[in-house]
Scaffold this motif. Structure first.
Motif, mmCIF file in Angstrom:
data_model
loop_
_atom_site.group_PDB
_atom_site.id
_atom_site.type_symbol
_atom_site.label_atom_id
_atom_site.label_comp_id
_atom_site.label_asym_id
_atom_site.label_seq_id
_atom_site.Cartn_x
_atom_site.Cartn_y
_atom_site.Cartn_z
ATOM 1 N N ASP A 1 35.734 25.499 57.226
ATOM 2 C CA ASP A 1 35.767 24.130 56.721
ATOM 3 C C ASP A 1 34.581 23.930 55.776
ATOM 4 O O ASP A 1 33.509 24.506 55.978
ATOM 5 N N ASP A 2 34.770 23.105 54.737
ATOM 6 C CA ASP A 2 33.672 22.829 53.791
ATOM 7 C C ASP A 2 32.396 22.380 54.502
ATOM 8 O O ASP A 2 31.284 22.682 54.063
ATOM 9 N N GLU A 3 32.574 21.652 55.609
ATOM 10 C CA GLU A 3 31.416 21.117 56.334
ATOM 11 C C GLU A 3 30.489 22.222 56.841
ATOM 12 O O GLU A 3 29.287 21.997 57.019
ATOM 13 N N ALA A 4 31.032 23.413 57.073
ATOM 14 C CA ALA A 4 30.211 24.524 57.574
ATOM 15 C C ALA A 4 29.110 24.874 56.576
ATOM 16 O O ALA A 4 28.014 25.287 56.971
ATOM 17 N N CYS A 5 29.396 24.726 55.293
ATOM 18 C CA CYS A 5 28.364 24.942 54.278
ATOM 19 C C CYS A 5 27.579 23.659 54.002
ATOM 20 O O CYS A 5 26.356 23.674 53.904
ATOM 21 N N LEU A 6 28.306 22.545 53.894
ATOM 22 C CA LEU A 6 27.654 21.278 53.548
ATOM 23 C C LEU A 6 26.595 20.864 54.568
ATOM 24 O O LEU A 6 25.546 20.327 54.222
ATOM 25 N N LYS A 7 26.872 21.129 55.851
ATOM 26 C CA LYS A 7 25.967 20.676 56.921
ATOM 27 C C LYS A 7 25.126 21.810 57.499
ATOM 28 O O LYS A 7 24.480 21.646 58.532
ATOM 29 N N TYR A 8 25.112 22.953 56.815
ATOM 30 C CA TYR A 8 24.330 24.090 57.307
ATOM 31 C C TYR A 8 22.846 23.730 57.237
ATOM 32 O O TYR A 8 22.370 23.201 56.232
ATOM 33 N N PRO A 9 22.096 23.999 58.313
ATOM 34 C CA PRO A 9 20.681 23.593 58.318
ATOM 35 C C PRO A 9 19.842 24.346 57.288
ATOM 36 O O PRO A 9 20.150 25.485 56.936
ATOM 37 N N GLY A 10 18.806 23.675 56.806
ATOM 38 C CA GLY A 10 17.842 24.338 55.927
ATOM 39 C C GLY A 10 18.105 24.193 54.447
ATOM 40 O O GLY A 10 17.331 24.670 53.626
ATOM 41 N N GLY A 11 19.210 23.544 54.085
ATOM 42 C CA GLY A 11 19.485 23.313 52.663
ATOM 43 C C GLY A 11 19.918 24.541 51.889
ATOM 44 O O GLY A 11 19.914 24.542 50.652
#
Length: 257
Positions: free
Chosen positions: A174-184
């Motif tokens: 899901d896109d969120e896996a990258c969008l909300k990945y910690p550390g920017g």
């Protein structure tokens, strides 16, 4: 920090944008020879450096790859399995026109897609075939298992480049896996133009060497190897090919003799 996914033959320091490193198949296996007849191996000359990328044949005289694989001169090898040997199946064709996407951004790696018009048509046979492109704006369901192949390194620690084409299966996230990945790490991730691919719990990824190669879902080229973390860990970011179908079609039409 992100890394471009280029298979480097010579030192990479001068080939990539500031803050970028390079990409490879990690955790995969050797592909069955010529089981991916659409694969292209690109030899790229940029100033006084040589490097290689992947690509894929989408028309008899057009190869699709990543825009960050651009250079001063590009030669395409089709029908290859062992890139160190002069296999009878190989067709080496020079590139007539390099057409990176007009909105490619070198800093953010957005719109990282490029069409290469070949000097002449490829001869299609069992070892050299086209791969279908998806319908415009089609999205791949999260959880879909796709595959990627390339001639890149097999570990983040090894600098030895395999001669044979290697492949690995990867899960679309899901896109969120990258969008909300910690550390920017994925702060430049754009859902419209990019795909988030590769289960972070599995040590499997495209990395140094696979830039420009296709992410194949079913029989279709849905993604293009683009960028990801410098340590080679998943998820990695792929160009969302379906977003660019209108541009691809229009550009090929314009250049067809």
């Amino acid at each position: 920090m992100v890394t471009m996914l280029i298979l480097i033959l010579l030192p990479v320091a001068f080939l990539l944008p500031p803050g970028a490193g390079a990409g490879e198949i990690i955790g995969g296996q050797e592909a069955q020879p010529h089981s991916r007849p659409y694969m292209a191996c690109l030899t790229i000359r940029r100033e006084d450096k040589n490097f290689r990328c992947g690509g894929f044949l989408v028309s008899e005289n057009f190869v699709l790859t990543a825009a960050h694989c651009n250079g001063d001169k590009i030669t395409v090898s089709l029908g290859a399995h062992n890139v160190k040997q002069r296999e009878q199946s190989q067709q080496k064709i020079s590139v007539r026109h390099r057409i990176p996407h007009p909105k490619y951004n070198r800093e953010t790696t957005n719109n990282d897609i490029m069409l290469l018009q070949l000097e002449h048509k490829a001869e299609l046979n069992e070892q050299v075939m086209l791969i279908p492109l998806p319908p415009a704006h089609q999205r791949v369901q999260p959880g879909t298992v796709c595959s990627v192949a390339g001639w890149g390194r097999t570990s983040a620690l090894s600098k030895v480049l395999p001669d044979m084409l290697r492949e690995v299966d990867l899960k679309v996230l899901d896109d969120e896996a990258c969008l909300k990945y910690p550390g920017g790490t994925y702060r430049n991730f754009k859902t419209r133009t990019m795909m988030c691919v590769g289960d972070p719990k599995e040590h499997k990824a495209s990395f140094k060497g696979d830039s420009g190669g296709p992410l194949v879902c079913g029989e279709t080229a849905q993604g293009i190897v683009s960028w990801g973390p410098v340590n080679g860990s998943p998820p990695r970011v792929y160009v969302r090919v379906s977003t660019f179908i209108p541009w691809i079609r229009a550009t090929m039409r314009k250049l067809q003799p």
